[in-house]
Design a protein around this motif. Sequence first.
Motif, PDB file in Angstrom:
ATOM      1  N   ARG A  80      -9.529 -11.848 -11.698  1.00  5.23           N
ATOM      2  CA  ARG A  80      -8.345 -11.880 -10.852  1.00  5.23           C
ATOM      3  C   ARG A  80      -8.578 -12.443  -9.623  1.00  5.23           C
ATOM      4  O   ARG A  80      -7.536 -12.788  -9.165  1.00  5.23           O
ATOM      5  N   ASP A  81      -9.663 -12.933  -9.329  1.00  5.15           N
ATOM      6  CA  ASP A  81      -9.771 -13.506  -7.914  1.00  5.15           C
ATOM      7  C   ASP A  81     -10.106 -14.861  -8.053  1.00  5.15           C
ATOM      8  O   ASP A  81     -10.385 -15.917  -7.221  1.00  5.15           O
ATOM      9  N   ASN A  82      -9.724 -15.633  -9.267  1.00  5.81           N
ATOM     10  CA  ASN A  82     -10.123 -16.812  -9.673  1.00  5.81           C
ATOM     11  C   ASN A  82      -8.962 -17.321 -10.462  1.00  5.81           C
ATOM     12  O   ASN A  82      -9.208 -18.032 -11.393  1.00  5.81           O
ATOM     13  N   TYR A  83      -7.742 -17.508  -9.754  1.00  3.25           N
ATOM     14  CA  TYR A  83      -6.630 -17.998 -10.392  1.00  3.25           C
ATOM     15  C   TYR A  83      -6.592 -19.533 -10.256  1.00  3.25           C
ATOM     16  O   TYR A  83      -6.645 -19.954  -9.322  1.00  3.25           O
ATOM     17  N   SER A  84      -6.351 -20.048 -11.242  1.00  5.21           N
ATOM     18  CA  SER A  84      -6.017 -21.468 -11.244  1.00  5.21           C
ATOM     19  C   SER A  84      -4.640 -21.885 -10.744  1.00  5.21           C
ATOM     20  O   SER A  84      -3.926 -20.885 -10.499  1.00  5.21           O
ATOM     21  N   THR A  85      -4.141 -23.029 -10.643  1.00  3.21           N
ATOM     22  CA  THR A  85      -2.940 -23.430 -10.051  1.00  3.21           C
ATOM     23  C   THR A  85      -1.925 -23.051 -11.022  1.00  3.21           C
ATOM     24  O   THR A  85      -0.980 -22.482 -10.803  1.00  3.21           O
ATOM     25  N   GLN A  86      -2.196 -23.214 -12.494  1.00  2.72           N
ATOM     26  CA  GLN A  86      -1.449 -22.933 -13.365  1.00  2.72           C
ATOM     27  C   GLN A  86      -1.134 -21.298 -13.585  1.00  2.72           C
ATOM     28  O   GLN A  86       0.052 -20.944 -13.828  1.00  2.72           O
ATOM     29  N   ARG A  87      -2.018 -20.557 -13.486  1.00  7.02           N
ATOM     30  CA  ARG A  87      -1.991 -19.194 -13.510  1.00  7.02           C
ATOM     31  C   ARG A  87      -1.181 -18.720 -12.288  1.00  7.02           C
ATOM     32  O   ARG A  87      -0.724 -17.697 -12.349  1.00  7.02           O
ATOM     33  N   ALA A  88      -1.656 -19.171 -11.154  1.00  5.31           N
ATOM     34  CA  ALA A  88      -0.796 -18.870  -9.838  1.00  5.31           C
ATOM     35  C   ALA A  88       0.485 -19.006  -9.954  1.00  5.31           C
ATOM     36  O   ALA A  88       1.499 -18.287  -9.806  1.00  5.31           O
ATOM     37  N   ALA A  89       0.845 -20.047 -10.550  1.00  5.62           N
ATOM     38  CA  ALA A  89       2.401 -20.457 -10.723  1.00  5.62           C
ATOM     39  C   ALA A  89       3.058 -19.445 -11.452  1.00  5.62           C
ATOM     40  O   ALA A  89       4.248 -19.056 -11.413  1.00  5.62           O
ATOM     41  N   LYS A  90       2.273 -19.079 -12.746  1.00  8.29           N
ATOM     42  CA  LYS A  90       2.920 -18.068 -13.615  1.00  8.29           C
ATOM     43  C   LYS A  90       3.098 -16.842 -13.023  1.00  8.29           C
ATOM     44  O   LYS A  90       3.795 -16.128 -13.230  1.00  8.29           O
ATOM     45  N   TYR A  91       1.741 -16.399 -12.400  1.00 12.22           N
ATOM     46  CA  TYR A  91       1.999 -15.052 -11.661  1.00 12.22           C
ATOM     47  C   TYR A  91       3.368 -15.061 -10.573  1.00 12.22           C
ATOM     48  O   TYR A  91       3.762 -14.038 -10.447  1.00 12.22           O
ATOM     49  N   LEU A  92       3.607 -16.236  -9.840  1.00 12.60           N
ATOM     50  CA  LEU A  92       4.545 -16.138  -8.803  1.00 12.60           C
ATOM     51  C   LEU A  92       5.849 -16.495  -9.635  1.00 12.60           C
ATOM     52  O   LEU A  92       6.913 -16.400  -8.845  1.00 12.60           O
ATOM     53  N   ASP A  93       6.020 -17.134 -10.703  1.00 15.33           N
ATOM     54  CA  ASP A  93       7.155 -17.399 -11.504  1.00 15.33           C
ATOM     55  C   ASP A  93       7.694 -18.645 -10.969  1.00 15.33           C
ATOM     56  O   ASP A  93       8.958 -18.714 -10.596  1.00 15.33           O
ATOM     57  N   VAL A  94       6.885 -19.436 -10.477  1.00 16.79           N
ATOM     58  CA  VAL A  94       7.363 -20.836  -9.674  1.00 16.79           C
ATOM     59  C   VAL A  94       6.763 -21.850 -10.601  1.00 16.79           C
ATOM     60  O   VAL A  94       6.031 -21.790 -11.264  1.00 16.79           O
ATOM     61  N   SER A  95       6.963 -22.941 -10.111  1.00 15.80           N
ATOM     62  CA  SER A  95       6.484 -24.367 -10.843  1.00 15.80           C
ATOM     63  C   SER A  95       5.016 -24.394 -10.029  1.00 15.80           C
ATOM     64  O   SER A  95       4.646 -24.157  -8.937  1.00 15.80           O
ATOM     65  N   GLU A  96       4.219 -25.477 -10.769  1.00 18.65           N
ATOM     66  CA  GLU A  96       2.700 -25.458 -10.331  1.00 18.65           C
ATOM     67  C   GLU A  96       2.965 -26.516  -9.110  1.00 18.65           C
ATOM     68  O   GLU A  96       2.250 -26.591  -7.995  1.00 18.65           O
ATOM     69  N   ALA A  97       4.160 -27.110  -8.808  1.00 18.43           N
ATOM     70  CA  ALA A  97       4.191 -28.234  -7.778  1.00 18.43           C
ATOM     71  C   ALA A  97       4.411 -27.272  -6.555  1.00 18.43           C
ATOM     72  O   ALA A  97       4.042 -27.746  -5.441  1.00 18.43           O
ATOM     73  N   SER A  98       5.197 -26.481  -6.722  1.00 20.29           N
ATOM     74  CA  SER A  98       5.534 -25.392  -5.513  1.00 20.29           C
ATOM     75  C   SER A  98       4.303 -24.685  -5.140  1.00 20.29           C
ATOM     76  O   SER A  98       3.947 -24.492  -3.901  1.00 20.29           O
ATOM     77  N   VAL A  99       3.436 -24.192  -6.159  1.00 27.93           N
ATOM     78  CA  VAL A  99       2.110 -23.620  -5.558  1.00 27.93           C
ATOM     79  C   VAL A  99       1.220 -24.785  -4.836  1.00 27.93           C
ATOM     80  O   VAL A  99       0.551 -24.408  -3.702  1.00 27.93           O
ATOM     81  N   ARG A 100       0.982 -26.057  -5.511  1.00 28.96           N
ATOM     82  CA  ARG A 100       0.256 -26.971  -4.704  1.00 28.96           C
ATOM     83  C   ARG A 100       0.920 -27.123  -3.195  1.00 28.96           C
ATOM     84  O   ARG A 100       0.322 -27.347  -2.153  1.00 28.96           O
ATOM     85  N   ARG A 101       2.372 -27.298  -3.161  1.00 29.61           N
ATOM     86  CA  ARG A 101       2.961 -27.647  -1.996  1.00 29.61           C
ATOM     87  C   ARG A 101       2.807 -26.445  -0.888  1.00 29.61           C
ATOM     88  O   ARG A 101       2.413 -26.829   0.070  1.00 29.61           O
ATOM     89  N   TRP A 102       2.893 -25.194  -1.444  1.00 31.64           N
ATOM     90  CA  TRP A 102       2.402 -24.144  -0.314  1.00 31.64           C
ATOM     91  C   TRP A 102       1.282 -24.144   0.001  1.00 31.64           C
ATOM     92  O   TRP A 102       0.982 -23.768   1.162  1.00 31.64           O
ATOM     93  N   SER A 103       0.057 -24.294  -0.945  1.00 32.77           N
ATOM     94  CA  SER A 103      -1.222 -24.145  -0.511  1.00 32.77           C
ATOM     95  C   SER A 103      -1.577 -25.465   0.402  1.00 32.77           C
ATOM     96  O   SER A 103      -2.118 -25.271   1.470  1.00 32.77           O
ATOM     97  N   ASP A 104      -0.908 -26.657   0.123  1.00 28.42           N
ATOM     98  CA  ASP A 104      -1.396 -27.500   1.088  1.00 28.42           C
ATOM     99  C   ASP A 104      -0.550 -27.675   2.509  1.00 28.42           C
ATOM    100  O   ASP A 104      -0.976 -27.803   3.380  1.00 28.42           O
ATOM    101  N   ALA A 105       0.718 -26.811   2.636  1.00 22.56           N
ATOM    102  CA  ALA A 105       1.180 -26.514   3.795  1.00 22.56           C
ATOM    103  C   ALA A 105       0.579 -25.389   4.509  1.00 22.56           C
ATOM    104  O   ALA A 105       0.792 -24.819   5.583  1.00 22.56           O
ATOM    105  N   GLY A 106      -0.331 -24.542   3.882  1.00 23.55           N
ATOM    106  CA  GLY A 106      -0.956 -23.716   4.646  1.00 23.55           C
ATOM    107  C   GLY A 106      -0.104 -22.169   4.508  1.00 23.55           C
ATOM    108  O   GLY A 106      -0.757 -21.277   5.343  1.00 23.55           O
ATOM    109  N   LEU A 107       0.762 -22.169   3.707  1.00 21.74           N
ATOM    110  CA  LEU A 107       1.545 -20.911   3.698  1.00 21.74           C
ATOM    111  C   LEU A 107       0.693 -20.148   2.579  1.00 21.74           C
ATOM    112  O   LEU A 107       0.991 -18.738   2.555  1.00 21.74           O
TER     113      LEU A 107
END
Length: 251
Positions: free
Chosen positions: A5-32
């Motif tokens: 549960r503490d080791n989500y990949s980008t793909q799994r994080a995107a599925k959890y948040l119901d967004v695209s993987e690009a959004s997850v990468r963008r938000w993490s790069d921006a520090g959000l």
Amino acid sequence: MSELRDNYSTQRAAKYLDVSEASVRRWSDAGLLHVKRSGRRQTRRFAEADLRAFAEKGHPRARQTKRGRPAEIVTVGNLSIPIHGHLPIFFETDEGRLRLSVPFLRDGLRAGQPCFLYAFDASRKAYLTALQRDKSIDVDAALRDGPLVLLPKINTSSRGFLGRWEQVLLEAMTRGPELIRIVGDMATVRQMLESDQDMVDFEASFNVVAKRFPLVALCQYDVRRFDGMTIFRGIKAHPDVFESDLADLLC
């Protein structure tokens, strides 16, 4: 199980948040969105608690289409521009300056998206006057409350200007926008930089920044103000132009 549960990949994080993987990468790069990096490839890893906290803060998702998928295209005139698009627009009349840029900004203001305008003096006045003619938007309120931002003139280098843009975009991302719109009037931007080549160098470097943020940028080239070689170099500095019909970029 707790380790998983503490080791989500980008793909799994995107599925959890119901967004695209690009959004997850963008938000993490921006520090959000808090992210950890692991291994030689610095792979992203996310904790479930961080994902849950992020979701509970109510950060907007990417704009949804009717089918529920994130929108990936911005349409202005005959142009269909992908998110992260960075395109030059070429014009030779004062009316041509406004043909695509004003509808592009107007649509963003109607949607409540942050719109950045880099233009000074008579050029800035022309853009604002054209926007004020459209009674569906309140330009004064947009300027006062922040959706429309007139960026200031600074004297800098191409590298300094690029750093300034990264700061501006990172700050904008703290408000969680689905899309950022940018119009840069290059004849006035040129006033801040040392040479035409310095301006073109900035344009080429900005492509890297564009891929990191949910933006679409229109770079307005008044062909009356630049020589043929600078226009040629400006085209080369925008790889996205080769995926568009060049005729659509001529105003």
